[in-house]
Design a protein around this motif. Structure first.
Motif, PDB file in Angstrom:
ATOM      1  N   ALA A  61       0.973  -1.420  -0.136  1.00  0.00           N
ATOM      2  CA  ALA A  61      -0.210   0.143  -0.195  1.00  0.00           C
ATOM      3  C   ALA A  61       0.941   1.078  -0.201  1.00  0.00           C
ATOM      4  O   ALA A  61       2.406   1.476   0.656  1.00  0.00           O
ATOM      5  N   ASP A  62       0.276   2.086  -0.445  1.00  0.00           N
ATOM      6  CA  ASP A  62       0.687   3.778  -0.110  1.00  0.00           C
ATOM      7  C   ASP A  62      -0.002   4.335   0.698  1.00  0.00           C
ATOM      8  O   ASP A  62       1.101   4.838   1.730  1.00  0.00           O
ATOM      9  N   VAL A  63      -1.162   4.587   0.356  1.00  0.00           N
ATOM     10  CA  VAL A  63      -1.362   4.326   2.070  1.00  0.00           C
ATOM     11  C   VAL A  63      -2.197   3.213   3.498  1.00  0.00           C
ATOM     12  O   VAL A  63      -2.998   2.653   2.845  1.00  0.00           O
ATOM     13  N   VAL A  64      -1.030   3.081   4.614  1.00  0.00           N
ATOM     14  CA  VAL A  64      -1.491   2.150   5.610  1.00  0.00           C
ATOM     15  C   VAL A  64      -2.272   2.971   6.311  1.00  0.00           C
ATOM     16  O   VAL A  64      -1.881   3.481   7.218  1.00  0.00           O
ATOM     17  N   CYS A  65      -3.710   2.237   6.785  1.00  0.00           N
ATOM     18  CA  CYS A  65      -4.679   3.054   7.177  1.00  0.00           C
ATOM     19  C   CYS A  65      -4.716   1.617   8.968  1.00  0.00           C
ATOM     20  O   CYS A  65      -5.264   0.467   8.144  1.00  0.00           O
ATOM     21  N   VAL A  66      -4.414   1.335   9.819  1.00  0.00           N
ATOM     22  CA  VAL A  66      -4.471   0.729  10.589  1.00  0.00           C
ATOM     23  C   VAL A  66      -6.146   1.428  11.519  1.00  0.00           C
ATOM     24  O   VAL A  66      -6.068   2.061  12.069  1.00  0.00           O
ATOM     25  N   CYS A  67      -7.566   0.148  12.018  1.00  0.00           N
ATOM     26  CA  CYS A  67      -7.638   0.907  12.394  1.00  0.00           C
ATOM     27  C   CYS A  67      -9.093  -0.399  13.852  1.00  0.00           C
ATOM     28  O   CYS A  67      -9.341  -1.752  13.145  1.00  0.00           O
ATOM     29  N   VAL A  68      -7.996  -0.605  14.559  1.00  0.00           N
ATOM     30  CA  VAL A  68      -8.296  -1.437  15.948  1.00  0.00           C
ATOM     31  C   VAL A  68      -8.811  -1.335  16.796  1.00  0.00           C
ATOM     32  O   VAL A  68      -8.849   0.568  17.480  1.00  0.00           O
ATOM     33  N   LYS A  69      -9.394  -1.679  17.280  1.00  0.00           N
ATOM     34  CA  LYS A  69      -9.570  -1.403  19.402  1.00  0.00           C
ATOM     35  C   LYS A  69      -7.776  -1.058  19.999  1.00  0.00           C
ATOM     36  O   LYS A  69      -7.587  -1.513  19.552  1.00  0.00           O
ATOM     37  N   PRO A  70      -8.054   0.209  20.602  1.00  0.00           N
ATOM     38  CA  PRO A  70      -6.962   0.466  21.447  1.00  0.00           C
ATOM     39  C   PRO A  70      -6.019  -0.396  22.025  1.00  0.00           C
ATOM     40  O   PRO A  70      -4.786   0.238  21.807  1.00  0.00           O
ATOM     41  N   TRP A  71      -6.076  -1.429  22.378  1.00  0.00           N
ATOM     42  CA  TRP A  71      -5.847  -2.853  23.517  1.00  0.00           C
ATOM     43  C   TRP A  71      -4.932  -3.187  22.620  1.00  0.00           C
ATOM     44  O   TRP A  71      -3.922  -3.945  22.807  1.00  0.00           O
ATOM     45  N   LEU A  72      -5.384  -3.079  21.157  1.00  0.00           N
ATOM     46  CA  LEU A  72      -4.534  -3.989  20.386  1.00  0.00           C
ATOM     47  C   LEU A  72      -3.502  -2.997  18.842  1.00  0.00           C
ATOM     48  O   LEU A  72      -2.485  -3.818  18.600  1.00  0.00           O
ATOM     49  N   ALA A  73      -3.800  -2.067  19.637  1.00  0.00           N
ATOM     50  CA  ALA A  73      -2.504  -1.178  18.788  1.00  0.00           C
ATOM     51  C   ALA A  73      -1.093  -1.472  18.735  1.00  0.00           C
ATOM     52  O   ALA A  73      -0.977  -1.397  17.563  1.00  0.00           O
ATOM     53  N   GLU A  74      -0.788  -1.791  19.957  1.00  0.00           N
ATOM     54  CA  GLU A  74       0.045  -1.868  19.539  1.00  0.00           C
ATOM     55  C   GLU A  74       0.953  -3.216  19.293  1.00  0.00           C
ATOM     56  O   GLU A  74       2.280  -3.276  18.094  1.00  0.00           O
ATOM     57  N   GLN A  75      -0.266  -3.952  19.319  1.00  0.00           N
ATOM     58  CA  GLN A  75       0.294  -5.266  18.705  1.00  0.00           C
ATOM     59  C   GLN A  75       0.804  -5.479  17.407  1.00  0.00           C
ATOM     60  O   GLN A  75       0.989  -6.300  16.562  1.00  0.00           O
TER      61      GLN A  75
END
Length: 259
Positions: A61-75
Protein backbone atom coordinates in the motif's frame (compact mmCIF):
# COMPACT_ATOMS: atom_id res chain seq x y z
CA UNK A 1 -2.90 5.07 -5.09
CA UNK A 2 -3.22 1.83 -3.16
CA UNK A 3 -4.86 1.86 0.27
CA UNK A 4 -4.73 -0.84 2.93
CA UNK A 5 -7.32 -0.94 5.72
CA UNK A 6 -6.05 -3.12 8.54
CA UNK A 7 -9.03 -3.88 10.74
CA UNK A 8 -12.48 -3.58 9.16
CA UNK A 9 -14.80 -3.62 12.14
CA UNK A 10 -17.47 -0.95 12.57
CA UNK A 11 -15.29 2.10 11.93
CA UNK A 12 -12.78 0.54 9.58
CA UNK A 13 -15.54 -1.10 7.60
CA UNK A 14 -17.51 2.14 7.40
CA UNK A 15 -14.39 3.90 6.09
CA UNK A 16 -13.91 1.29 3.37
CA UNK A 17 -17.57 1.64 2.38
CA UNK A 18 -17.03 5.39 2.13
CA UNK A 19 -13.89 4.95 0.03
CA UNK A 20 -15.78 2.74 -2.40
CA UNK A 21 -18.67 5.22 -2.64
CA UNK A 22 -16.37 8.15 -3.46
CA UNK A 23 -15.47 6.47 -6.74
CA UNK A 24 -12.06 8.14 -6.51
CA UNK A 25 -10.20 4.86 -6.22
CA UNK A 26 -10.41 1.58 -8.06
CA UNK A 27 -11.95 -1.04 -5.81
CA UNK A 28 -9.05 -3.39 -6.44
CA UNK A 29 -6.65 -0.68 -5.24
CA UNK A 30 -8.24 -1.03 -1.78
CA UNK A 31 -7.18 -3.95 0.41
CA UNK A 32 -8.98 -5.01 3.57
CA UNK A 33 -7.12 -7.13 6.10
CA UNK A 34 -9.21 -8.65 8.87
CA UNK A 35 -9.30 -11.97 10.78
CA UNK A 36 -13.06 -12.35 10.25
CA UNK A 37 -14.09 -14.34 7.19
CA UNK A 38 -17.53 -12.75 7.37
CA UNK A 39 -15.96 -9.30 7.04
CA UNK A 40 -13.72 -10.43 4.18
CA UNK A 41 -16.65 -11.97 2.32
CA UNK A 42 -18.60 -8.72 2.65
CA UNK A 43 -15.87 -6.61 1.06
CA UNK A 44 -14.85 -9.20 -1.49
CA UNK A 45 -18.35 -8.85 -2.98
CA UNK A 46 -17.59 -5.15 -3.53
CA UNK A 47 -14.51 -5.99 -5.57
CA UNK A 48 -12.16 -4.95 -2.79
CA UNK A 49 -9.03 -7.04 -2.28
CA UNK A 50 -9.10 -9.03 0.97
CA UNK A 51 -6.59 -10.89 3.11
CA UNK A 52 -5.93 -12.07 6.64
CA UNK A 53 -2.24 -11.13 6.35
CA UNK A 54 -1.77 -7.63 7.80
CA UNK A 55 1.88 -7.39 6.77
CA UNK A 56 1.13 -8.36 3.17
CA UNK A 57 -1.61 -5.74 2.95
CA UNK A 58 0.65 -3.06 4.42
CA UNK A 59 3.61 -3.91 2.21
CA UNK A 60 1.70 -3.27 -1.02
CA UNK A 61 0.00 0.00 0.00
CA UNK A 62 0.83 3.68 -0.42
CA UNK A 63 -1.49 4.57 2.47
CA UNK A 64 -1.69 2.17 5.40
CA UNK A 65 -4.70 2.71 7.65
CA UNK A 66 -4.78 0.81 10.94
CA UNK A 67 -8.23 0.86 12.54
CA UNK A 68 -8.36 -1.35 15.61
CA UNK A 69 -9.45 -1.26 19.23
CA UNK A 70 -6.94 0.77 21.29
CA UNK A 71 -5.74 -2.26 23.27
CA UNK A 72 -4.81 -4.02 20.01
CA UNK A 73 -2.91 -1.10 18.48
CA UNK A 74 0.56 -2.02 19.73
CA UNK A 75 0.23 -5.66 18.72
CA UNK A 76 -1.06 -4.87 15.24
CA UNK A 77 1.40 -2.06 14.54
CA UNK A 78 4.38 -4.09 15.72
CA UNK A 79 3.13 -6.92 13.54
CA UNK A 80 3.41 -4.80 10.38
CA UNK A 81 6.53 -2.84 11.37
CA UNK A 82 8.91 -4.63 9.01
CA UNK A 83 6.45 -4.27 6.12
CA UNK A 84 6.38 -0.48 6.38
CA UNK A 85 8.39 1.80 4.12
CA UNK A 86 8.92 5.23 5.75
CA UNK A 87 10.13 6.77 2.48
CA UNK A 88 7.14 5.75 0.36
CA UNK A 89 4.13 5.34 2.63
CA UNK A 90 1.79 7.28 4.88
CA UNK A 91 0.46 5.69 8.08
CA UNK A 92 -2.98 6.54 9.45
CA UNK A 93 -4.03 5.23 12.86
CA UNK A 94 -7.69 5.27 13.88
CA UNK A 95 -7.68 4.18 17.51
CA UNK A 96 -9.10 6.45 20.21
CA UNK A 97 -6.66 7.33 22.95
CA UNK A 98 -3.53 5.90 21.32
CA UNK A 99 -0.75 8.49 21.46
CA UNK A 100 1.52 9.36 18.57
CA UNK A 101 4.57 9.11 20.85
CA UNK A 102 3.65 5.51 21.65
CA UNK A 103 3.24 4.64 17.97
CA UNK A 104 6.60 6.16 17.08
CA UNK A 105 8.21 4.27 19.96
CA UNK A 106 6.68 0.97 18.79
CA UNK A 107 7.74 1.47 15.17
CA UNK A 108 11.04 3.25 15.67
CA UNK A 109 12.85 4.05 12.41
CA UNK A 110 10.16 2.13 10.49
CA UNK A 111 7.51 4.76 11.28
CA UNK A 112 6.27 6.48 8.10
CA UNK A 113 4.68 9.94 8.08
CA UNK A 114 2.04 9.49 10.77
CA UNK A 115 -1.52 10.75 11.25
CA UNK A 116 -3.98 10.16 14.04
CA UNK A 117 -7.50 10.26 12.59
CA UNK A 118 -10.93 10.05 14.21
CA UNK A 119 -13.95 9.89 11.86
CA UNK A 120 -17.48 8.83 12.77
CA UNK A 121 -19.64 6.10 11.29
CA UNK A 122 -21.35 8.55 8.91
CA UNK A 123 -18.18 8.18 6.85
CA UNK A 124 -19.92 5.25 5.16
CA UNK A 125 -22.45 7.78 3.81
CA UNK A 126 -19.78 10.38 2.93
CA UNK A 127 -21.00 12.53 5.82
CA UNK A 128 -18.37 12.09 8.53
CA UNK A 129 -16.95 14.76 10.81
CA UNK A 130 -13.32 13.67 10.77
CA UNK A 131 -10.48 15.00 12.93
CA UNK A 132 -6.94 14.75 11.52
CA UNK A 133 -3.78 15.15 13.59
CA UNK A 134 -0.51 15.35 11.59
CA UNK A 135 1.79 13.77 14.15
CA UNK A 136 4.87 13.31 11.98
CA UNK A 137 4.28 14.66 8.51
CA UNK A 138 5.10 17.20 5.83
CA UNK A 139 2.44 19.55 4.38
CA UNK A 140 2.23 17.38 1.24
CA UNK A 141 1.33 14.36 3.38
CA UNK A 142 -1.29 16.37 5.25
CA UNK A 143 -2.84 17.51 1.97
CA UNK A 144 -3.07 13.89 0.83
CA UNK A 145 -4.81 12.70 4.01
CA UNK A 146 -7.11 15.73 4.07
CA UNK A 147 -8.14 15.04 0.47
CA UNK A 148 -8.73 11.37 1.27
CA UNK A 149 -11.06 12.01 4.20
CA UNK A 150 -12.47 15.22 2.75
CA UNK A 151 -14.08 13.11 0.03
CA UNK A 152 -16.03 11.35 2.79
CA UNK A 153 -17.35 14.33 4.72
CA UNK A 154 -15.97 17.33 6.58
CA UNK A 155 -12.45 17.41 8.03
CA UNK A 156 -10.71 19.46 10.69
CA UNK A 157 -6.94 19.56 11.09
CA UNK A 158 -6.26 19.79 14.81
CA UNK A 159 -3.60 19.02 17.40
CA UNK A 160 -3.30 15.93 19.49
CA UNK A 161 -4.44 17.52 22.74
CA UNK A 162 -7.85 18.29 21.18
CA UNK A 163 -8.38 14.85 19.66
CA UNK A 164 -10.14 13.38 22.69
CA UNK A 165 -12.55 16.34 22.72
CA UNK A 166 -13.20 15.85 19.02
CA UNK A 167 -13.85 12.17 19.63
CA UNK A 168 -16.54 12.78 22.24
CA UNK A 169 -18.08 15.70 20.31
CA UNK A 170 -18.36 14.02 16.90
CA UNK A 171 -17.49 10.33 17.03
CA UNK A 172 -19.40 9.64 20.24
CA UNK A 173 -21.60 12.64 19.46
CA UNK A 174 -23.30 10.92 16.54
CA UNK A 175 -24.69 8.39 19.03
CA UNK A 176 -25.94 11.24 21.22
CA UNK A 177 -27.71 12.76 18.22
CA UNK A 178 -29.30 9.40 17.48
CA UNK A 179 -30.45 9.12 21.07
CA UNK A 180 -32.27 12.45 20.66
CA UNK A 181 -33.91 11.12 17.49
CA UNK A 182 -35.05 8.04 19.38
CA UNK A 183 -36.42 10.08 22.28
CA UNK A 184 -38.24 12.55 20.03
CA UNK A 185 -39.65 9.74 17.90
CA UNK A 186 -40.98 8.01 21.03
CA UNK A 187 -42.55 11.30 22.00
CA UNK A 188 -44.10 11.47 18.56
CA UNK A 189 -45.70 8.07 19.10
CA UNK A 190 -47.16 9.33 22.37
CA UNK A 191 -48.53 12.30 20.44
CA UNK A 192 -50.33 9.93 18.09
CA UNK A 193 -48.04 9.24 15.14
CA UNK A 194 -47.03 5.78 13.97
CA UNK A 195 -43.46 4.90 14.95
CA UNK A 196 -41.98 5.02 11.43
CA UNK A 197 -43.76 8.28 10.67
CA UNK A 198 -42.54 9.82 13.93
CA UNK A 199 -38.94 8.82 13.16
CA UNK A 200 -39.17 10.29 9.65
CA UNK A 201 -40.61 13.53 11.01
CA UNK A 202 -37.83 13.90 13.57
CA UNK A 203 -35.04 13.09 11.10
CA UNK A 204 -36.34 15.59 8.56
CA UNK A 205 -36.68 18.19 11.30
CA UNK A 206 -33.03 17.67 12.27
CA UNK A 207 -31.97 17.97 8.64
CA UNK A 208 -33.93 21.21 8.45
CA UNK A 209 -32.28 22.60 11.58
CA UNK A 210 -28.83 21.88 10.16
CA UNK A 211 -29.76 23.37 6.79
CA UNK A 212 -30.97 26.61 8.40
CA UNK A 213 -27.81 26.99 10.49
CA UNK A 214 -25.56 26.26 7.51
CA UNK A 215 -27.43 28.66 5.22
CA UNK A 216 -27.70 31.56 7.65
CA UNK A 217 -24.63 31.17 9.84
CA UNK A 218 -26.82 32.02 12.83
CA UNK A 219 -25.93 30.98 16.35
CA UNK A 220 -28.38 28.20 17.33
CA UNK A 221 -29.95 30.39 20.00
CA UNK A 222 -30.58 33.17 17.49
CA UNK A 223 -32.27 30.67 15.18
CA UNK A 224 -34.35 29.39 18.10
CA UNK A 225 -35.55 32.95 18.72
CA UNK A 226 -37.09 32.92 15.23
CA UNK A 227 -39.58 30.24 16.26
CA UNK A 228 -40.24 31.12 19.91
CA UNK A 229 -43.34 33.29 19.95
CA UNK A 230 -43.89 35.00 23.34
CA UNK A 231 -46.20 32.77 25.37
CA UNK A 232 -46.16 30.18 22.56
CA UNK A 233 -45.83 26.41 22.61
CA UNK A 234 -42.16 26.33 21.49
CA UNK A 235 -40.83 28.30 24.45
CA UNK A 236 -42.97 26.26 26.81
CA UNK A 237 -41.51 23.05 25.41
CA UNK A 238 -37.95 24.37 25.55
CA UNK A 239 -38.36 25.51 29.15
CA UNK A 240 -39.73 22.12 30.18
CA UNK A 241 -36.68 20.46 28.64
CA UNK A 242 -34.37 22.87 30.46
CA UNK A 243 -36.18 22.24 33.75
CA UNK A 244 -35.32 18.58 33.21
CA UNK A 245 -31.66 19.49 32.64
CA UNK A 246 -31.46 19.13 28.85
CA UNK A 247 -28.45 21.39 28.19
CA UNK A 248 -26.67 20.30 31.34
CA UNK A 249 -27.20 16.62 30.48
CA UNK A 250 -25.72 17.10 27.01
CA UNK A 251 -22.65 18.91 28.35
CA UNK A 252 -22.16 16.39 31.15
CA UNK A 253 -22.41 13.55 28.64
CA UNK A 254 -19.78 15.12 26.39
CA UNK A 255 -17.42 15.75 29.32
CA UNK A 256 -17.89 12.19 30.55
CA UNK A 257 -16.33 11.01 27.29
CA UNK A 258 -13.05 12.66 28.29
CA UNK A 259 -12.72 10.70 31.52
Amino acid sequence: MKIAMIGAGAMGGATVEGLVKTGLYKNDDITVSDPSQRVLDKFSKLGVMVTTDNASAARQADVVCVCVKPWLAEQVLCGIREALNPQQQVLIVIAAGVKSASIQEWLGTQCPPLFLVIPNIAIAELASMTFIVPAKAEPSHTALVEQLFGAMGTTLITDEKHLAAGTTLASCGIAYAMRYIRAAAEGGVELGFKADDAKSIVMQTMKGAVAVLEATGLHPEAAIDLVTTPGGVTIKGLNEMEHAGFTSAVIRGLKAGLK
